[in-house]
Scaffold this motif. Structure first.
Motif, PDB file in Angstrom:
ATOM      1  N   GLN A 185       0.831  -1.204   0.000  1.00  0.00           N
ATOM      2  CA  GLN A 185       0.000   0.000   0.000  1.00  0.00           C
ATOM      3  C   GLN A 185       0.868   1.259   0.000  1.00  0.00           C
ATOM      4  O   GLN A 185       0.587   2.212  -0.728  1.00  0.00           O
ATOM      5  CB  GLN A 185      -0.943   0.005   1.207  1.00  0.00           C
ATOM      6  N   VAL A 186       1.928   1.246   0.776  1.00  0.00           N
ATOM      7  CA  VAL A 186       2.851   2.383   0.808  1.00  0.00           C
ATOM      8  C   VAL A 186       3.538   2.535  -0.547  1.00  0.00           C
ATOM      9  O   VAL A 186       3.653   3.644  -1.083  1.00  0.00           O
ATOM     10  CB  VAL A 186       3.893   2.218   1.942  1.00  0.00           C
ATOM     11  N   VAL A 187       3.982   1.423  -1.106  1.00  0.00           N
ATOM     12  CA  VAL A 187       4.628   1.459  -2.423  1.00  0.00           C
ATOM     13  C   VAL A 187       3.664   2.000  -3.472  1.00  0.00           C
ATOM     14  O   VAL A 187       4.029   2.871  -4.270  1.00  0.00           O
ATOM     15  CB  VAL A 187       5.147   0.052  -2.823  1.00  0.00           C
ATOM     16  N   ASP A 188       2.451   1.494  -3.472  1.00  0.00           N
ATOM     17  CA  ASP A 188       1.459   1.940  -4.455  1.00  0.00           C
ATOM     18  C   ASP A 188       1.133   3.426  -4.308  1.00  0.00           C
ATOM     19  O   ASP A 188       1.015   4.145  -5.303  1.00  0.00           O
ATOM     20  CB  ASP A 188       0.191   1.105  -4.359  1.00  0.00           C
ATOM     21  N   GLU A 189       0.999   3.882  -3.079  1.00  0.00           N
ATOM     22  CA  GLU A 189       0.704   5.300  -2.851  1.00  0.00           C
ATOM     23  C   GLU A 189       1.875   6.160  -3.347  1.00  0.00           C
ATOM     24  O   GLU A 189       1.669   7.175  -4.003  1.00  0.00           O
ATOM     25  CB  GLU A 189       0.439   5.564  -1.367  1.00  0.00           C
ATOM     26  N   ARG A 208       4.337   0.508  -9.901  1.00  0.00           N
ATOM     27  CA  ARG A 208       4.820  -0.231  -8.737  1.00  0.00           C
ATOM     28  C   ARG A 208       6.171  -0.870  -9.048  1.00  0.00           C
ATOM     29  O   ARG A 208       7.097  -0.813  -8.243  1.00  0.00           O
ATOM     30  CB  ARG A 208       3.803  -1.309  -8.344  1.00  0.00           C
ATOM     31  N   SER A 209       6.274  -1.473 -10.226  1.00  0.00           N
ATOM     32  CA  SER A 209       7.529  -2.130 -10.613  1.00  0.00           C
ATOM     33  C   SER A 209       8.691  -1.147 -10.623  1.00  0.00           C
ATOM     34  O   SER A 209       9.796  -1.462 -10.173  1.00  0.00           O
ATOM     35  CB  SER A 209       7.399  -2.775 -11.993  1.00  0.00           C
ATOM     36  N   PHE A 210       8.445   0.052 -11.146  1.00  0.00           N
ATOM     37  CA  PHE A 210       9.499   1.057 -11.198  1.00  0.00           C
ATOM     38  C   PHE A 210       9.952   1.436  -9.797  1.00  0.00           C
ATOM     39  O   PHE A 210      11.155   1.511  -9.511  1.00  0.00           O
ATOM     40  CB  PHE A 210       9.024   2.310 -11.946  1.00  0.00           C
ATOM     41  N   VAL A 211       9.005   1.664  -8.886  1.00  0.00           N
ATOM     42  CA  VAL A 211       9.342   2.050  -7.514  1.00  0.00           C
ATOM     43  C   VAL A 211      10.136   0.943  -6.826  1.00  0.00           C
ATOM     44  O   VAL A 211      11.154   1.206  -6.167  1.00  0.00           O
ATOM     45  CB  VAL A 211       8.072   2.416  -6.718  1.00  0.00           C
ATOM     46  N   ILE A 212       9.711  -0.292  -6.986  1.00  0.00           N
ATOM     47  CA  ILE A 212      10.418  -1.411  -6.362  1.00  0.00           C
ATOM     48  C   ILE A 212      11.804  -1.563  -6.965  1.00  0.00           C
ATOM     49  O   ILE A 212      12.798  -1.774  -6.250  1.00  0.00           O
ATOM     50  CB  ILE A 212       9.595  -2.708  -6.471  1.00  0.00           C
ATOM     51  N   LYS A 213      11.927  -1.423  -8.287  1.00  0.00           N
ATOM     52  CA  LYS A 213      13.232  -1.505  -8.949  1.00  0.00           C
ATOM     53  C   LYS A 213      14.172  -0.428  -8.415  1.00  0.00           C
ATOM     54  O   LYS A 213      15.327  -0.702  -8.068  1.00  0.00           O
ATOM     55  CB  LYS A 213      13.082  -1.357 -10.456  1.00  0.00           C
TER      56      LYS A 213
END
Length: 77
Positions: A17-21, A30-35
Motif C-alpha cells: 500500500q505504501v509502495v502503491d501510494e 509499482r515495478s518502477f518504484v520497487i526496482k
C-alpha cells in the motif's frame, strides 16, 4: 532495450500500500518504484561494505607503520 525478467515477490499488504501510494504520487508504476528501491539499497550496501573494508585495511596499515607515521589515516576513518 535491457532484457527484463519477471519475478514474483510476496510482501505484507501494508508495504505494498505504501509502495502503491508512492508510485501514484510520483506517477510511476509499482515495478518502477520497487526496482528503484532495490537499486538504491544495493548501491548503499556496496558503498557501506567498501567503506568498512577500507577502514579495516587502514587499521592494518596503522599497525605496521613506524610510530612516526601512526595516526596518519585517522582522519579518513
Amino acid at each position: 532495450m535491457t532484457p527484463v525478467k519477471k519475478v514474483t515477490i510476496s510482501r505484507p499488504t501494508e508495504i505494498l500500500q505504501v509502495v502503491d501510494e508512492y508510485a501514484r504520487t510520483e506517477d510511476q508504476s509499482r515495478s518502477f518504484v520497487i526496482k528503484e528501491a532495490i537499486e538504491s539499497y544495493l548501491k548503499e550496501e556496496v558503498e557501506r561494505r567498501t567503506v568498512a573494508e577500507a577502514a579495516q585495511i587502514y587499521a592494518q596499515i596503522e599497525k605496521i607503520r613506524p610510530p612516526t607515521f601512526r595516526g596518519v589515516f585517522e582522519h579518513i576513518l
